[in-house]
Design a protein around this motif. Sequence first.
Motif, PDB file in Angstrom:
ATOM      1  N   MET A   1       0.825  -1.208   0.000  1.00 30.55           N
ATOM      2  CA  MET A   1       0.000   0.000   0.000  1.00 30.55           C
ATOM      3  C   MET A   1       0.864   1.265   0.000  1.00 30.55           C
ATOM      4  SD  MET A   1      -2.952   1.354  -0.057  1.00 30.55           S
ATOM      5  CE  MET A   1      -3.784   2.877   0.346  1.00 30.55           C
ATOM      6  N   LEU A   2       1.884   1.275   0.871  1.00 30.21           N
ATOM      7  CA  LEU A   2       2.755   2.447   0.954  1.00 30.21           C
ATOM      8  C   LEU A   2       3.470   2.688  -0.370  1.00 30.21           C
ATOM      9  CD1 LEU A   2       4.151   4.703   2.511  1.00 30.21           C
ATOM     10  CD2 LEU A   2       5.772   3.015   3.402  1.00 30.21           C
ATOM     11  N   TYR A   3       3.881   1.600  -1.022  1.00 34.79           N
ATOM     12  CA  TYR A   3       4.591   1.718  -2.301  1.00 34.79           C
ATOM     13  C   TYR A   3       3.740   2.464  -3.315  1.00 34.79           C
ATOM     14  CZ  TYR A   3       7.029   0.155  -6.563  1.00 34.79           C
ATOM     15  OH  TYR A   3       7.694   0.100  -7.772  1.00 34.79           O
ATOM     16  N   TRP A   4       2.479   2.069  -3.454  1.00 29.66           N
ATOM     17  CA  TRP A   4       1.610   2.687  -4.464  1.00 29.66           C
ATOM     18  C   TRP A   4       1.219   4.100  -4.058  1.00 29.66           C
ATOM     19  CZ3 TRP A   4       2.416   0.006  -8.480  1.00 29.66           C
ATOM     20  CH2 TRP A   4       2.615  -1.365  -8.388  1.00 29.66           C
ATOM     21  N   LEU A   5       1.073   4.345  -2.754  1.00 28.82           N
ATOM     22  CA  LEU A   5       0.825   5.705  -2.281  1.00 28.82           C
ATOM     23  C   LEU A   5       2.004   6.596  -2.606  1.00 28.82           C
ATOM     24  CD1 LEU A   5      -1.116   7.514  -0.592  1.00 28.82           C
ATOM     25  CD2 LEU A   5       0.196   6.846   1.421  1.00 28.82           C
ATOM     26  N   PHE A   6       3.211   6.097  -2.360  1.00 25.12           N
ATOM     27  CA  PHE A   6       4.442   6.825  -2.684  1.00 25.12           C
ATOM     28  C   PHE A   6       4.497   7.131  -4.179  1.00 25.12           C
ATOM     29  CE2 PHE A   6       8.808   6.920  -4.163  1.00 25.12           C
ATOM     30  CZ  PHE A   6       9.497   7.639  -3.199  1.00 25.12           C
ATOM     31  N   LYS A   7       4.187   6.110  -4.978  1.00 22.20           N
ATOM     32  CA  LYS A   7       4.334   6.221  -6.428  1.00 22.20           C
ATOM     33  C   LYS A   7       3.353   7.210  -7.043  1.00 22.20           C
ATOM     34  CE  LYS A   7       4.317   3.296 -10.583  1.00 22.20           C
ATOM     35  NZ  LYS A   7       4.486   1.908 -11.062  1.00 22.20           N
ATOM     36  N   TYR A   8       2.114   7.148  -6.655  1.00 23.50           N
ATOM     37  CA  TYR A   8       1.097   7.916  -7.360  1.00 23.50           C
ATOM     38  C   TYR A   8       0.661   9.205  -6.657  1.00 23.50           C
ATOM     39  CZ  TYR A   8       0.601   3.839 -10.377  1.00 23.50           C
ATOM     40  OH  TYR A   8       0.853   2.821 -11.260  1.00 23.50           O
ATOM     41  N   VAL A   9       0.912   9.299  -5.352  1.00 19.99           N
ATOM     42  CA  VAL A   9       0.385  10.451  -4.615  1.00 19.99           C
ATOM     43  C   VAL A   9       1.493  11.330  -4.031  1.00 19.99           C
ATOM     44  CG1 VAL A   9      -1.068  11.192  -2.680  1.00 19.99           C
ATOM     45  CG2 VAL A   9      -1.714   9.184  -4.045  1.00 19.99           C
ATOM     46  N   LEU A  10       2.502  10.723  -3.413  1.00 23.30           N
ATOM     47  CA  LEU A  10       3.454  11.492  -2.623  1.00 23.30           C
ATOM     48  C   LEU A  10       4.605  12.053  -3.446  1.00 23.30           C
ATOM     49  CD1 LEU A  10       3.459   9.186   0.507  1.00 23.30           C
ATOM     50  CD2 LEU A  10       2.220  11.324   0.191  1.00 23.30           C
ATOM     51  N   ILE A  11       5.369  11.188  -4.096  1.00 25.58           N
ATOM     52  CA  ILE A  11       6.531  11.660  -4.841  1.00 25.58           C
ATOM     53  C   ILE A  11       6.272  11.723  -6.335  1.00 25.58           C
ATOM     54  CG2 ILE A  11       7.574   9.391  -5.154  1.00 25.58           C
ATOM     55  CD1 ILE A  11       9.437  12.701  -4.347  1.00 25.58           C
ATOM     56  N   GLY A  12       5.311  10.928  -6.823  1.00 29.17           N
ATOM     57  CA  GLY A  12       5.027  10.895  -8.251  1.00 29.17           C
ATOM     58  C   GLY A  12       4.768  12.255  -8.874  1.00 29.17           C
ATOM     59  N   PRO A  13       3.869  13.055  -8.317  1.00 29.46           N
ATOM     60  CA  PRO A  13       3.604  14.368  -8.905  1.00 29.46           C
ATOM     61  C   PRO A  13       4.844  15.261  -8.970  1.00 29.46           C
ATOM     62  CG  PRO A  13       1.848  13.764  -7.401  1.00 29.46           C
ATOM     63  CD  PRO A  13       2.933  12.740  -7.221  1.00 29.46           C
ATOM     64  N   VAL A  14       5.723  15.164  -7.957  1.00 26.52           N
ATOM     65  CA  VAL A  14       6.953  15.957  -7.965  1.00 26.52           C
ATOM     66  C   VAL A  14       7.864  15.511  -9.096  1.00 26.52           C
ATOM     67  CG1 VAL A  14       9.006  16.594  -6.644  1.00 26.52           C
ATOM     68  CG2 VAL A  14       6.800  16.351  -5.480  1.00 26.52           C
ATOM     69  N   LEU A  15       7.971  14.196  -9.296  1.00 26.84           N
ATOM     70  CA  LEU A  15       8.804  13.670 -10.379  1.00 26.84           C
ATOM     71  C   LEU A  15       8.264  14.075 -11.740  1.00 26.84           C
ATOM     72  CD1 LEU A  15       9.460  10.076  -8.979  1.00 26.84           C
ATOM     73  CD2 LEU A  15      11.051  12.009  -8.981  1.00 26.84           C
ATOM     74  N   TRP A  16       6.952  14.010 -11.906  1.00 28.55           N
ATOM     75  CA  TRP A  16       6.353  14.445 -13.167  1.00 28.55           C
ATOM     76  C   TRP A  16       6.653  15.917 -13.427  1.00 28.55           C
ATOM     77  CZ3 TRP A  16       4.826  11.437 -16.875  1.00 28.55           C
ATOM     78  CH2 TRP A  16       4.299  10.163 -16.602  1.00 28.55           C
ATOM     79  N   LEU A  17       6.583  16.731 -12.381  1.00 29.45           N
ATOM     80  CA  LEU A  17       6.805  18.164 -12.535  1.00 29.45           C
ATOM     81  C   LEU A  17       8.240  18.465 -12.939  1.00 29.45           C
ATOM     82  CD1 LEU A  17       5.859  21.117 -12.137  1.00 29.45           C
ATOM     83  CD2 LEU A  17       6.551  20.907  -9.741  1.00 29.45           C
ATOM     84  N   PHE A  18       9.205  17.847 -12.252  1.00 26.36           N
ATOM     85  CA  PHE A  18      10.610  18.176 -12.503  1.00 26.36           C
ATOM     86  C   PHE A  18      11.192  17.442 -13.706  1.00 26.36           C
ATOM     87  CE2 PHE A  18      10.450  19.901  -8.224  1.00 26.36           C
ATOM     88  CZ  PHE A  18      11.363  20.937  -8.270  1.00 26.36           C
ATOM     89  N   GLY A  19      10.772  16.200 -13.931  1.00 20.41           N
ATOM     90  CA  GLY A  19      11.445  15.391 -14.942  1.00 20.41           C
ATOM     91  C   GLY A  19      10.675  15.137 -16.219  1.00 20.41           C
ATOM     92  N   ARG A  20       9.373  15.379 -16.237  1.00 19.99           N
ATOM     93  CA  ARG A  20       8.536  15.078 -17.411  1.00 19.99           C
ATOM     94  C   ARG A  20       8.950  13.746 -18.060  1.00 19.99           C
ATOM     95  NH1 ARG A  20       9.757  19.470 -21.277  1.00 19.99           N
ATOM     96  NH2 ARG A  20      11.748  19.529 -20.160  1.00 19.99           N
ATOM     97  N   PRO A  21       8.958  12.659 -17.263  1.00 16.45           N
ATOM     98  CA  PRO A  21       9.569  11.406 -17.719  1.00 16.45           C
ATOM     99  C   PRO A  21       8.772  10.689 -18.810  1.00 16.45           C
ATOM    100  CG  PRO A  21       8.452  11.071 -15.634  1.00 16.45           C
ATOM    101  CD  PRO A  21       8.410  12.548 -15.894  1.00 16.45           C
ATOM    102  N   THR A  22       9.496   9.972 -19.651  1.00 18.39           N
ATOM    103  CA  THR A  22       8.904   9.076 -20.644  1.00 18.39           C
ATOM    104  C   THR A  22       9.647   7.742 -20.546  1.00 18.39           C
ATOM    105  OG1 THR A  22      10.428   9.831 -22.381  1.00 18.39           O
ATOM    106  CG2 THR A  22       8.283  10.952 -22.221  1.00 18.39           C
ATOM    107  N   ILE A  23       9.033   6.702 -21.066  1.00 19.71           N
ATOM    108  CA  ILE A  23       9.657   5.382 -21.056  1.00 19.71           C
ATOM    109  C   ILE A  23       9.441   4.705 -22.397  1.00 19.71           C
ATOM    110  CG2 ILE A  23       7.633   4.284 -20.017  1.00 19.71           C
ATOM    111  CD1 ILE A  23       9.635   2.437 -18.496  1.00 19.71           C
ATOM    112  N   GLU A  24      10.480   4.066 -22.896  1.00 19.67           N
ATOM    113  CA  GLU A  24      10.422   3.341 -24.157  1.00 19.67           C
ATOM    114  C   GLU A  24      10.799   1.883 -23.913  1.00 19.67           C
ATOM    115  OE1 GLU A  24      13.258   5.274 -26.652  1.00 19.67           O
ATOM    116  OE2 GLU A  24      12.491   7.286 -26.213  1.00 19.67           O
ATOM    117  N   GLY A  25      10.093   0.978 -24.549  1.00 11.93           N
ATOM    118  CA  GLY A  25      10.430  -0.440 -24.467  1.00 11.93           C
ATOM    119  C   GLY A  25       9.855  -1.154 -23.268  1.00 11.93           C
ATOM    120  N   GLN A  26       8.838  -0.589 -22.627  1.00  5.90           N
ATOM    121  CA  GLN A  26       8.274  -1.225 -21.432  1.00  5.90           C
ATOM    122  C   GLN A  26       7.706  -2.615 -21.751  1.00  5.90           C
ATOM    123  OE1 GLN A  26       6.447  -0.222 -17.298  1.00  5.90           O
ATOM    124  NE2 GLN A  26       5.903   1.303 -18.818  1.00  5.90           N
TER     125      GLN A  26
END
Length: 226
Positions: free
Chosen positions: A1-26
């Motif tokens: 539960m904590l993992y998904w909370l961390f990923k989508y709610v806590l740190i995720g938005p900050v990472l999206w804001l600073f890094g605008r990440p993309t992924i290829e080959g998933q």
Amino acid sequence: MLYWLFKYVLIGPVLWLFGRPTIEGQHHIPKKGPVILAGNHRAVVDSFFLVLMVRRRITFVAKSEYFTGTGVKGAMQRWFFGGAGQVPIDRSGADASRAALDTAIGILDKGGVWGIYPEGTRSPDGCLYKGKTGAIRVALETGAPVIPVVVHGGDAVNPPGTRMWRFSKVRITVGEPIDFSRYRELRGYQAVVRAATDELMSVLCDQSGQEYVDVYGADVKSGDAA
């Protein structure tokens, strides 16, 4: 539960804001079953961006110091790194290496995804350094596929030597699984394990575009410190 909370709610938005990440080959990452994700490592935030962008849960083996702090700071650190999918390992004993490998094997035996940086440390200068053999030892022992992953631009968001974050662009590339099955019957030979590790590092070098240096990054850091 904590993992998904961390990923989508806590740190995720900050990472999206600073890094605008993309992924290829998933699509190279199987939807289920044991997997070893082996990557380059140029910044602390590399792990966070991998956790954010890879659909499956990734578990990293981290030094126990991240989980043994006291007081409010220690509690926050345990919460943060636990949420980022990291599990502690004591690296101070003589059998620390074996303990880390056993922990990784346990993750894979449960059908999980183990994240590992074969260099064993962050690059001191942006180059790709000689790989330690742990990832290959686990791969040959378990038969889990090894998938190379490269984080481009994590060091631009979080430059080494500073806690400041900057706005930039992060791109993750996931390569095809590397077939090491031909080495399994010879996994007891150090030269064979070394050759397979060098093959993995060659793939990471090609995919990352980093300059390769055939010494251990930790030794370079120790030399700089000295």
